[in-house]
Design an enzyme around this catalytic site. Sequence first.
Site, PDB file in Angstrom:
ATOM      1  N   CYS A   1     -45.107 -54.205 -37.761  1.00  0.00           N
ATOM      2  CA  CYS A   1     -44.602 -54.405 -36.401  1.00  0.00           C
ATOM      3  C   CYS A   1     -45.752 -54.425 -35.397  1.00  0.00           C
ATOM      4  O   CYS A   1     -46.460 -53.428 -35.254  1.00  0.00           O
ATOM      5  CB  CYS A   1     -43.615 -53.294 -36.045  1.00  0.00           C
ATOM      6  SG  CYS A   1     -43.090 -53.334 -34.309  1.00  0.00           S
ATOM      7  N   LYS A  51     -32.012 -49.105 -42.064  1.00  0.00           N
ATOM      8  CA  LYS A  51     -32.585 -47.888 -41.492  1.00  0.00           C
ATOM      9  C   LYS A  51     -31.919 -46.640 -42.059  1.00  0.00           C
ATOM     10  O   LYS A  51     -30.706 -46.634 -42.313  1.00  0.00           O
ATOM     11  CB  LYS A  51     -32.413 -47.910 -39.974  1.00  0.00           C
ATOM     12  CG  LYS A  51     -33.043 -49.122 -39.308  1.00  0.00           C
ATOM     13  CD  LYS A  51     -32.618 -49.261 -37.867  1.00  0.00           C
ATOM     14  CE  LYS A  51     -33.118 -50.579 -37.276  1.00  0.00           C
ATOM     15  NZ  LYS A  51     -32.607 -50.816 -35.918  1.00  0.00           N
ATOM     16  N   VAL A  55     -38.600 -49.251 -33.458  1.00  0.00           N
ATOM     17  CA  VAL A  55     -39.945 -48.677 -33.486  1.00  0.00           C
ATOM     18  C   VAL A  55     -40.797 -49.470 -32.490  1.00  0.00           C
ATOM     19  O   VAL A  55     -40.485 -50.633 -32.201  1.00  0.00           O
ATOM     20  CB  VAL A  55     -40.560 -48.728 -34.903  1.00  0.00           C
ATOM     21  CG1 VAL A  55     -39.740 -47.891 -35.853  1.00  0.00           C
ATOM     22  CG2 VAL A  55     -40.705 -50.157 -35.410  1.00  0.00           C
ATOM     23  N   GLU A  72     -40.573 -47.535 -26.730  1.00  0.00           N
ATOM     24  CA  GLU A  72     -41.201 -48.684 -26.077  1.00  0.00           C
ATOM     25  C   GLU A  72     -42.719 -48.542 -26.083  1.00  0.00           C
ATOM     26  O   GLU A  72     -43.279 -47.576 -25.560  1.00  0.00           O
ATOM     27  CB  GLU A  72     -40.695 -48.900 -24.639  1.00  0.00           C
ATOM     28  CG  GLU A  72     -39.204 -49.113 -24.523  1.00  0.00           C
ATOM     29  CD  GLU A  72     -38.753 -50.417 -25.189  1.00  0.00           C
ATOM     30  OE1 GLU A  72     -39.597 -51.326 -25.369  1.00  0.00           O
ATOM     31  OE2 GLU A  72     -37.561 -50.521 -25.527  1.00  0.00           O
ATOM     32  N   SER A  73     -43.389 -49.523 -26.649  1.00  0.00           N
ATOM     33  CA  SER A  73     -44.831 -49.431 -26.886  1.00  0.00           C
ATOM     34  C   SER A  73     -45.647 -49.211 -25.616  1.00  0.00           C
ATOM     35  O   SER A  73     -46.560 -48.370 -25.599  1.00  0.00           O
ATOM     36  CB  SER A  73     -45.321 -50.689 -27.614  1.00  0.00           C
ATOM     37  OG  SER A  73     -45.157 -51.853 -26.822  1.00  0.00           O
TER      38      SER A  73
END
Length: 265
Positions: A30, A57, A70, A86-87
Amino acid sequence: MSETEHFTVGSAKPVFPDDGIMKLYSMRFCPYAHRVHLVLDAKKVPHHDVYINLKEKPEWFREVSSSTKVPALELAREPGNPVLIESLIICDYLEEKYPQVPLYPKDPLKKAQDKILVERFGQFISAIYKLLLHDNPAELGNTDLYAGLDIYEEELKLRGTDYFGGESPGMLDYMIWPWCERFGGLKYELGDGVDLDPARFGTLVGIGTVKKIIFGFKLVYILIQLKWRDLMMQDPAVKVFYLDGETHAKYMKTRRAGNADYNML
């Protein structure tokens, strides 16, 4: 269980020692989770990695991540072990929590300008996924899928530095790198013609400058100036999580086929 095996339906939730170390719920391929790995590694923040099968999942993951996506970062030292998602939010939190290795400029204006460029990269991500996930990329015709990168080429050229962050990678470098790393996989399925054009993106991926010197009685050629992509590949944080283009291509092929192989490593 291998270090990169992904937890799936029926998997028991992993048990970790009460060591106060945060847990990063991720998926090995990802790019959004990749962002968080880069920042954690750049700042040398200890963390446990927990990889999740996003197609099937584990039941307990819903209790961890409210979005069931993720990346998700569980903060073991905070009361109640809160989880961030949230990145970009996670990376901004890490920047403030661990300022010893700053990744944003100190100057408020420059910091704001970098954040704008991080946000604008989202438009490019949408475009490039049309190529990465399309069943038949040839149907896209002459669409310029790299148009969104022109502003980054010009910005890096304007700054006149090796990285957007200056002499070392900064937050902007790390936030766009995961997708740039994946460019290397396109040629394995679509041919060399889809790679970034060094003539167009000379500052980002151009060929380094070569200098001729006399060493003893021999003429020696030395590469004295690498470009951004090659420099990023030498960065310690990038090296920790790096996968080559062929590996990315193999994963994307399984994903397009509807049977993403999360455990292929």
